[in-house]
Design a protein around this motif. Sequence first.
Motif, PDB file in Angstrom:
ATOM      1  N   LEU A  55       0.660  -1.047  -0.302  1.00 19.43           N
ATOM      2  CA  LEU A  55       0.048   0.013  -0.248  1.00 19.43           C
ATOM      3  C   LEU A  55       0.971   1.191  -0.024  1.00 19.43           C
ATOM      4  O   LEU A  55       0.382   2.152  -0.426  1.00 19.43           O
ATOM      5  N   PHE A  78      -8.159  -4.286   7.962  1.00 16.82           N
ATOM      6  CA  PHE A  78      -7.998  -2.987   8.496  1.00 16.82           C
ATOM      7  C   PHE A  78      -8.573  -2.817   9.733  1.00 16.82           C
ATOM      8  O   PHE A  78      -9.607  -3.463  10.208  1.00 16.82           O
ATOM      9  N   GLN A  80     -10.747  -0.628  10.827  1.00 17.80           N
ATOM     10  CA  GLN A  80     -12.069  -0.434  10.835  1.00 17.80           C
ATOM     11  C   GLN A  80     -12.990  -1.510  10.011  1.00 17.80           C
ATOM     12  O   GLN A  80     -14.161  -1.068   9.463  1.00 17.80           O
ATOM     13  N   ALA A  82     -13.078  -1.777   6.995  1.00 21.03           N
ATOM     14  CA  ALA A  82     -13.164  -1.411   5.442  1.00 21.03           C
ATOM     15  C   ALA A  82     -14.025  -2.353   4.601  1.00 21.03           C
ATOM     16  O   ALA A  82     -13.894  -2.462   3.512  1.00 21.03           O
ATOM     17  N   PHE A  84     -17.667  -2.696   2.382  1.00 25.10           N
ATOM     18  CA  PHE A  84     -18.325  -1.809   1.786  1.00 25.10           C
ATOM     19  C   PHE A  84     -19.728  -1.688   2.188  1.00 25.10           C
ATOM     20  O   PHE A  84     -20.622  -2.719   2.291  1.00 25.10           O
TER      21      PHE A  84
ATOM     22  N   ASN B 121     -12.124   7.621   4.048  1.00 24.85           N
ATOM     23  CA  ASN B 121     -11.925   7.783   5.423  1.00 24.85           C
ATOM     24  C   ASN B 121     -12.166   6.478   6.105  1.00 24.85           C
ATOM     25  O   ASN B 121     -11.555   6.210   7.242  1.00 24.85           O
ATOM     26  N   ALA B 122     -13.061   5.683   5.419  1.00 25.36           N
ATOM     27  CA  ALA B 122     -13.489   4.332   6.052  1.00 25.36           C
ATOM     28  C   ALA B 122     -12.131   3.139   5.372  1.00 25.36           C
ATOM     29  O   ALA B 122     -12.519   2.004   5.787  1.00 25.36           O
ATOM     30  N   GLU B 123     -11.098   3.606   5.006  1.00 28.35           N
ATOM     31  CA  GLU B 123     -10.235   2.687   4.496  1.00 28.35           C
ATOM     32  C   GLU B 123     -10.453   1.964   3.261  1.00 28.35           C
ATOM     33  O   GLU B 123      -9.844   0.851   2.901  1.00 28.35           O
ATOM     34  N   GLN B 124     -11.941   2.063   2.540  1.00 23.80           N
ATOM     35  CA  GLN B 124     -12.448   1.037   1.512  1.00 23.80           C
ATOM     36  C   GLN B 124     -11.280   1.389   0.229  1.00 23.80           C
ATOM     37  O   GLN B 124     -11.160   0.217  -0.531  1.00 23.80           O
ATOM     38  N   ASP B 126      -8.175   2.061   0.533  1.00 26.62           N
ATOM     39  CA  ASP B 126      -7.036   1.375   0.567  1.00 26.62           C
ATOM     40  C   ASP B 126      -7.204  -0.268   0.418  1.00 26.62           C
ATOM     41  O   ASP B 126      -6.460  -1.039   0.189  1.00 26.62           O
ATOM     42  N   ALA B 127      -8.579  -0.717   0.915  1.00 33.06           N
ATOM     43  CA  ALA B 127      -8.862  -2.100   0.696  1.00 33.06           C
ATOM     44  C   ALA B 127      -8.963  -2.360  -0.521  1.00 33.06           C
ATOM     45  O   ALA B 127      -8.517  -3.662  -0.728  1.00 33.06           O
ATOM     46  N   LEU B 128      -9.361  -1.663  -1.507  1.00 35.26           N
ATOM     47  CA  LEU B 128      -9.413  -1.902  -2.829  1.00 35.26           C
ATOM     48  C   LEU B 128      -8.023  -2.185  -3.489  1.00 35.26           C
ATOM     49  O   LEU B 128      -7.626  -3.223  -4.116  1.00 35.26           O
ATOM     50  N   HIS B 129      -6.946  -1.324  -2.988  1.00 40.50           N
ATOM     51  CA  HIS B 129      -5.823  -1.540  -3.261  1.00 40.50           C
ATOM     52  C   HIS B 129      -5.135  -2.855  -2.847  1.00 40.50           C
ATOM     53  O   HIS B 129      -4.412  -3.363  -3.641  1.00 40.50           O
ATOM     54  N   THR B 130      -5.464  -3.331  -1.588  1.00 39.45           N
ATOM     55  CA  THR B 130      -4.819  -4.502  -1.182  1.00 39.45           C
ATOM     56  C   THR B 130      -5.377  -5.613  -1.775  1.00 39.45           C
ATOM     57  O   THR B 130      -4.917  -6.901  -1.964  1.00 39.45           O
ATOM     58  N   MET B 131      -6.925  -5.325  -2.429  1.00 38.45           N
ATOM     59  CA  MET B 131      -7.128  -6.590  -3.170  1.00 38.45           C
ATOM     60  C   MET B 131      -6.785  -6.732  -4.573  1.00 38.45           C
ATOM     61  O   MET B 131      -7.424  -7.227  -5.531  1.00 38.45           O
ATOM     62  N   GLN B 132      -5.847  -5.761  -5.187  1.00 41.12           N
ATOM     63  CA  GLN B 132      -5.492  -5.471  -6.398  1.00 41.12           C
ATOM     64  C   GLN B 132      -6.352  -5.063  -7.242  1.00 41.12           C
ATOM     65  O   GLN B 132      -6.369  -5.252  -8.476  1.00 41.12           O
ATOM     66  N   ILE B 133      -7.408  -4.444  -6.723  1.00 40.82           N
ATOM     67  CA  ILE B 133      -8.547  -3.753  -7.625  1.00 40.82           C
ATOM     68  C   ILE B 133      -8.220  -2.267  -7.730  1.00 40.82           C
ATOM     69  O   ILE B 133      -8.029  -1.619  -6.861  1.00 40.82           O
ATOM     70  N   PHE B 138     -12.757   0.996 -10.220  1.00 42.37           N
ATOM     71  CA  PHE B 138     -13.794   0.559  -9.712  1.00 42.37           C
ATOM     72  C   PHE B 138     -14.854   1.512  -9.169  1.00 42.37           C
ATOM     73  O   PHE B 138     -16.077   1.501  -9.235  1.00 42.37           O
TER      74      PHE B 138
END
Lengths: 238, 260
Positions: A55, A78, A80, A82, A84, B121-124, B126-133, B138
């Motif tokens: 990241l 994460f 929180q 994260a 959806f 703010n909810a790191e979603q 960043d979460a997409l990045h870690t899922m390679q999306i 998206f």
Amino acid sequence: MSEATTLKLRGLKKAFGEQVVLGGIDMDIPLGSHTTVIGKSGTGKSVLLKCISGLMAPDAGSIAAGDEKGAPPCSYMFQQNALFDSMTVEENVALPLREKGKAKATEIKKRVSDLLEQLDLTAARKKYPAEISGGMKKRVALARALITNPEIILFDEPTTGLDPQRKYSVFDMIRSYRKRFGFTVIMVSHDVPEVFEISDKIAWLDAGEIKYWGTPDDLLANPPEDLKPFLNPQLSPA
Amino acid sequence: MISKVGRHSIRLVSELGELAGFSGKASVALPGQRHIMEKLTRSIFEIGVRCVPITLIVGLFTGLVLGLQLYYVLTKFSSESLLGQAVALSIILEIGPVFTAIMIVGQAGSALSAEIGIQRNAEQIDALHTMQINPIGFLVSPRLWAAIIAFPILTTFFDLIGIYGGYLTGVELLGVDPGAYWNRIYEAVSVQNIVNGLLKALVFGIVTTMICAFQGYYTHLKSDIPGARGVSQTTTRAVVYSSIAILMFDYLITSFQMAS
């Protein structure tokens, strides 16, 4: 699965402007183990995880598993969760498979439903994250992390904001699922001494450096002098 | 004073550069996505279908007022028979694209900025990045392409209902001859006028969607305060910047269209 037995971090450096967060981290993390990084707030624990996950790009240094550069496939949980919030539990878990890879819809559905069953989430599959408890959200986040069969799962303070009972149940969940699925855990946590019970290795990160690296038993038996102020207030009963 | 102006200018140019880079990534990221039609349909629903009622209401009232105002101006020159032409050209060339874009920014653009800001703010993201999306592909690309489709369609709805509004006041209320109203429109409005109006709608769609998405996507870097107030700050900024951009681009495009 990677043939390597260790994840090697060499000279990992990261700074934000003048502020050096990681000042050259060297670690050999055994794959298949549970490693917990402890340390005060703002010492760069999450930055270390983000560098491992890709990241964040480190300013210098390398990450390698055996001969392969970079970390093996890893998932990230994460603080929180994260998740959806406009997707159901099932959709959240299926997301990495739906958006990447070549799995067909029927295969995705089966894999998701098997995993939800293993994590006791079948009843919540059609619910939205806002409709389930904090503990269930953690399990959904773990299911999403597991669905791609990663070798490593990075946990960023997974018990933040949870009461002691839930904290234990999250640690228990990590321990039991690691046993069942065999992934490597690299976790950042403030929960000393609770994390000692589930960790194979402890790394103490302070001022951008790893000040201690060893087993929890060794740490408790012979805590280094400069680590005592960090451990003692938390080890002694309040 | 000079150094302050210089600093602001450098910041503005650098932000415009970042916005251009972000827009470039968003415009090419859609083909790399899976389930494109599903994402596009959902985005067209959010940007297009949900904005139909507000577009029709504003379009109707704009036409009603325009019919009324222009009737009294044209009466002074005994030219009330030109009402249809005046209403139609004003709406097709200027008012339709501008008002529609402002309405969509108010409804869908602010929602887009706030949604992406909260996801940041909810790191979603960043979460997409870690899922390679690819997060831009998206979250942003489907919205951009949906805006390219929805803005001209909604502008057409606005134009049609606006012209009908002008008919209601001019013909039904004030007694202008209906044949003259429609005939003048038929004679005066060329295909080129319609294309020019829709071209503006297309440009407004691209510019405003990118501004709103950009503000939300970088809410952690663009706001002075973290958290919910930061999102509210970037959402407000997204709407204000988009509205200014609509009027600026309206002037620029009109200048080019007049010159050519």
